[in-house]
Design a protein around this motif. Structure first.
Motif, PDB file in Angstrom:
ATOM      1  N   THR A 120       0.833  -1.207   0.000  1.00 48.68           N
ATOM      2  CA  THR A 120       0.000   0.000   0.000  1.00 48.68           C
ATOM      3  C   THR A 120       0.865   1.253   0.000  1.00 48.68           C
ATOM      4  O   THR A 120       0.623   2.200  -0.755  1.00 48.68           O
ATOM      5  CB  THR A 120      -0.930   0.020   1.224  1.00 48.68           C
ATOM      6  OG1 THR A 120      -1.855  -1.072   1.118  1.00 48.68           O
ATOM      7  CG2 THR A 120      -1.711   1.317   1.315  1.00 48.68           C
TER       8      THR A 120
ATOM      9  N   TYR B  58       1.085   4.218  -2.771  1.00 50.10           N
ATOM     10  CA  TYR B  58       0.929   5.652  -2.488  1.00 50.10           C
ATOM     11  C   TYR B  58       2.102   6.449  -3.062  1.00 50.10           C
ATOM     12  O   TYR B  58       1.916   7.571  -3.562  1.00 50.10           O
ATOM     13  CB  TYR B  58       0.845   5.886  -0.977  1.00 50.10           C
ATOM     14  CG  TYR B  58      -0.439   5.441  -0.323  1.00 50.10           C
ATOM     15  CD1 TYR B  58      -1.499   4.941  -1.067  1.00 50.10           C
ATOM     16  CD2 TYR B  58      -0.596   5.504   1.070  1.00 50.10           C
ATOM     17  CE1 TYR B  58      -2.674   4.524  -0.464  1.00 50.10           C
ATOM     18  CE2 TYR B  58      -1.776   5.101   1.684  1.00 50.10           C
ATOM     19  CZ  TYR B  58      -2.808   4.607   0.922  1.00 50.10           C
ATOM     20  OH  TYR B  58      -3.967   4.202   1.528  1.00 50.10           O
TER      21      TYR B  58
ATOM     22  N   ILE C 297      -4.181  10.998   5.206  1.00 50.87           N
ATOM     23  CA  ILE C 297      -4.656  10.116   4.139  1.00 50.87           C
ATOM     24  C   ILE C 297      -5.566   9.029   4.704  1.00 50.87           C
ATOM     25  O   ILE C 297      -6.644   8.748   4.156  1.00 50.87           O
ATOM     26  CB  ILE C 297      -3.463   9.475   3.400  1.00 50.87           C
ATOM     27  CG1 ILE C 297      -2.694  10.545   2.619  1.00 50.87           C
ATOM     28  CG2 ILE C 297      -3.918   8.350   2.468  1.00 50.87           C
ATOM     29  CD1 ILE C 297      -1.345  10.075   2.105  1.00 50.87           C
ATOM     30  N   LEU C 298      -5.150   8.431   5.811  1.00 48.73           N
ATOM     31  CA  LEU C 298      -5.927   7.328   6.379  1.00 48.73           C
ATOM     32  C   LEU C 298      -7.238   7.804   6.989  1.00 48.73           C
ATOM     33  O   LEU C 298      -8.234   7.075   6.980  1.00 48.73           O
ATOM     34  CB  LEU C 298      -5.079   6.583   7.418  1.00 48.73           C
ATOM     35  CG  LEU C 298      -3.839   5.889   6.840  1.00 48.73           C
ATOM     36  CD1 LEU C 298      -3.045   5.200   7.941  1.00 48.73           C
ATOM     37  CD2 LEU C 298      -4.218   4.890   5.749  1.00 48.73           C
TER      38      LEU C 298
ATOM     39  N   ARG D  29      -9.391   8.032   4.009  1.00 53.03           N
ATOM     40  CA  ARG D  29      -9.758   6.691   3.552  1.00 53.03           C
ATOM     41  C   ARG D  29     -10.840   6.085   4.437  1.00 53.03           C
ATOM     42  O   ARG D  29     -11.742   5.405   3.953  1.00 53.03           O
ATOM     43  CB  ARG D  29      -8.519   5.779   3.539  1.00 53.03           C
ATOM     44  CG  ARG D  29      -7.517   6.098   2.453  1.00 53.03           C
ATOM     45  CD  ARG D  29      -8.090   5.887   1.066  1.00 53.03           C
ATOM     46  NE  ARG D  29      -8.255   4.472   0.751  1.00 53.03           N
ATOM     47  CZ  ARG D  29      -9.109   3.997  -0.147  1.00 53.03           C
ATOM     48  NH1 ARG D  29      -9.920   4.816  -0.773  1.00 53.03           N
ATOM     49  NH2 ARG D  29      -9.173   2.713  -0.401  1.00 53.03           N
ATOM     50  N   GLU D  30     -10.735   6.316   5.749  1.00 48.25           N
ATOM     51  CA  GLU D  30     -11.752   5.816   6.680  1.00 48.25           C
ATOM     52  C   GLU D  30     -13.124   6.385   6.341  1.00 48.25           C
ATOM     53  O   GLU D  30     -14.153   5.751   6.582  1.00 48.25           O
ATOM     54  CB  GLU D  30     -11.365   6.190   8.115  1.00 48.25           C
ATOM     55  CG  GLU D  30     -12.364   5.773   9.176  1.00 48.25           C
ATOM     56  CD  GLU D  30     -12.535   4.265   9.295  1.00 48.25           C
ATOM     57  OE1 GLU D  30     -13.633   3.818   9.687  1.00 48.25           O
ATOM     58  OE2 GLU D  30     -11.560   3.526   8.980  1.00 48.25           O
TER      59      GLU D  30
ATOM     60  N   ASP E  56     -14.081   7.007   3.303  1.00 46.57           N
ATOM     61  CA  ASP E  56     -14.440   6.520   1.963  1.00 46.57           C
ATOM     62  C   ASP E  56     -14.135   7.490   0.826  1.00 46.57           C
ATOM     63  O   ASP E  56     -14.762   7.427  -0.231  1.00 46.57           O
ATOM     64  CB  ASP E  56     -15.929   6.121   1.912  1.00 46.57           C
ATOM     65  CG  ASP E  56     -16.262   5.017   2.908  1.00 46.57           C
ATOM     66  OD1 ASP E  56     -15.416   4.122   3.077  1.00 46.57           O
ATOM     67  OD2 ASP E  56     -17.343   5.060   3.521  1.00 46.57           O
TER      68      ASP E  56
ATOM     69  N   PRO F  33     -11.973   8.498  -2.334  1.00 44.72           N
ATOM     70  CA  PRO F  33     -11.061   7.786  -3.246  1.00 44.72           C
ATOM     71  C   PRO F  33      -9.668   8.415  -3.212  1.00 44.72           C
ATOM     72  O   PRO F  33      -9.510   9.609  -2.912  1.00 44.72           O
ATOM     73  CB  PRO F  33     -11.716   7.976  -4.622  1.00 44.72           C
ATOM     74  CG  PRO F  33     -12.542   9.210  -4.484  1.00 44.72           C
ATOM     75  CD  PRO F  33     -13.024   9.233  -3.058  1.00 44.72           C
ATOM     76  N   LEU F  34      -8.667   7.625  -3.547  1.00 46.90           N
ATOM     77  CA  LEU F  34      -7.276   8.098  -3.487  1.00 46.90           C
ATOM     78  C   LEU F  34      -7.039   9.319  -4.367  1.00 46.90           C
ATOM     79  O   LEU F  34      -6.280  10.222  -4.001  1.00 46.90           O
ATOM     80  CB  LEU F  34      -6.325   6.974  -3.885  1.00 46.90           C
ATOM     81  CG  LEU F  34      -6.239   5.773  -2.930  1.00 46.90           C
ATOM     82  CD1 LEU F  34      -5.263   4.738  -3.485  1.00 46.90           C
ATOM     83  CD2 LEU F  34      -5.820   6.203  -1.534  1.00 46.90           C
TER      84      LEU F  34
ATOM     85  N   ILE G 241      -8.252  12.327  -2.529  1.00 46.74           N
ATOM     86  CA  ILE G 241      -7.364  12.622  -1.400  1.00 46.74           C
ATOM     87  C   ILE G 241      -6.101  13.317  -1.901  1.00 46.74           C
ATOM     88  O   ILE G 241      -5.664  14.328  -1.338  1.00 46.74           O
ATOM     89  CB  ILE G 241      -6.996  11.335  -0.636  1.00 46.74           C
ATOM     90  CG1 ILE G 241      -8.243  10.675  -0.045  1.00 46.74           C
ATOM     91  CG2 ILE G 241      -5.985  11.641   0.479  1.00 46.74           C
ATOM     92  CD1 ILE G 241      -7.991   9.302   0.547  1.00 46.74           C
TER      93      ILE G 241
ATOM     94  N   HIS H 254     -12.407  16.092   9.656  1.00 41.63           N
ATOM     95  CA  HIS H 254     -12.412  14.647   9.938  1.00 41.63           C
ATOM     96  C   HIS H 254     -13.242  14.352  11.184  1.00 41.63           C
ATOM     97  O   HIS H 254     -14.050  13.415  11.206  1.00 41.63           O
ATOM     98  CB  HIS H 254     -10.982  14.144  10.195  1.00 41.63           C
ATOM     99  CG  HIS H 254     -10.089  14.191   9.000  1.00 41.63           C
ATOM    100  ND1 HIS H 254     -10.482  13.822   7.747  1.00 41.63           N
ATOM    101  CD2 HIS H 254      -8.792  14.560   8.875  1.00 41.63           C
ATOM    102  CE1 HIS H 254      -9.476  13.965   6.905  1.00 41.63           C
ATOM    103  NE2 HIS H 254      -8.439  14.405   7.567  1.00 41.63           N
TER     104      HIS H 254
ATOM    105  N   ASP I 272      -8.397   5.424  -9.251  1.00 42.45           N
ATOM    106  CA  ASP I 272      -9.671   5.121  -8.602  1.00 42.45           C
ATOM    107  C   ASP I 272     -10.227   3.841  -9.222  1.00 42.45           C
ATOM    108  O   ASP I 272     -10.604   3.815 -10.397  1.00 42.45           O
ATOM    109  CB  ASP I 272     -10.650   6.284  -8.796  1.00 42.45           C
ATOM    110  CG  ASP I 272     -11.909   6.143  -7.949  1.00 42.45           C
ATOM    111  OD1 ASP I 272     -12.350   4.998  -7.728  1.00 42.45           O
ATOM    112  OD2 ASP I 272     -12.459   7.171  -7.517  1.00 42.45           O
TER     113      ASP I 272
END
Length: 246
Positions: free
Chosen positions: A16, A20, A50-51, A54-55, A57, A59-60, A63, A81, A215
């Motif tokens: 992962t 990234y 980033i995390l 991601r938590e 939802d 998409p990368l 982000i 957040h 994505d």
């Protein structure tokens, strides 16, 4: 910290972190003489951001766009957040309560109304997510979505047929080079079609192509027309953007 140390600390895979880095989302600040990645404290702070996204939802691609925006503010993001997680916790608490009632209803202990059976479900957009998009989001994509949403059903169907036709044309070409005359002619049609929905600069067009690979939802949708089409379109869009810059 080396990549394996970061992976063990955070609880994610080395693969992962490599991904990234490969997509430009999180690039380590240093490397050892042997070429191993070294993550700084600043890198770890960005990984935390980033995390969090991601938590929730995101998409990368979204982000990456937000955290690398010149207007991105870490403290503002943390506050966002927190608010989004409170919102998510509230929805989950409501759904758990609905599950408990449904189990009791199934056992004959209580009677539920039709309305009560669906309490806790909310498929509307999270207002905090909308705020994140407005602060740090992709303006071109947002405008395009709004344009499509304002079309009539017949207009949307006609647009869909045109899009599918270009997808099919590019799928037939994907075995060749993305910089071929045929591929570039087809990708030009794609660029012009997108600009009917909203203003896309060449840089935004190239970024959208990268999103097709970053994505997985885009990748899966596009690759329905042929395996590897998303990658071919990304490469062709990059060639088109780079070639046509003045």
């Amino acid at each position: 910290m080396k990549v394996k140390e970061v992976a063990d600390l955070v609880g994610i895979s080395v693969r992962t972190l490599h991904h990234y880095d490969a997509i430009g989302l999180l690039t380590p600040d240093g490397t050892t003489e042997a070429g191993y990645r070294l993550y700084s404290d600043d890198n770890l702070e960005m990984l935390q951001q980033i995390l969090f996204f991601r938590e929730l939802d995101f998409p990368l691609t979204k982000i990456k766009e937000m955290i690398h925006s010149p207007s991105f503010n870490r403290l503002e993001a943390l506050e966002l957040h927190r608010n989004m997680l409170f919102e998510k916790r509230s929805r989950l608490d409501n759904m758990i309560a609905t599950i408990d009632k449904t189990m009791r209803h199934a056992k004959g202990e209580i009677q539920m109304t039709t309305k009560e059976k669906f309490e806790g479900f909310d498929f509307s957009r999270n207002p905090y997510e909308q705020e994140a998009h407005e602060r740090w989001g992709n303006e071109a994509v947002d405008k395009a979505n709004a344009k499509v949403g304002s079309m009539s059903k017949n207009e949307q169907e006609a647009m869909g047929k045109t899009m599918n036709g270009i997808y099919a044309q590019l799928a037939e070409l994907r075995g060749g080079s993305p910089d071929s005359a045929e591929a570039q002619a087809a990708i030009k049609e794609w660029y012009e079609l997108l600009n009917q929905m909203g203003p896309y600069s060449l840089e935004a067009f190239k970024g959208l192509g990268q999103m097709y690979m970053d994505d997985e939802r885009f990748t899966q949708s596009i690759d329905r027309f042929g395996d590897g089409l998303a990658k071919f379109m990304r490469d062709a869009m990059a060639v088109y953007a780079d070639t046509n810059r003045k």
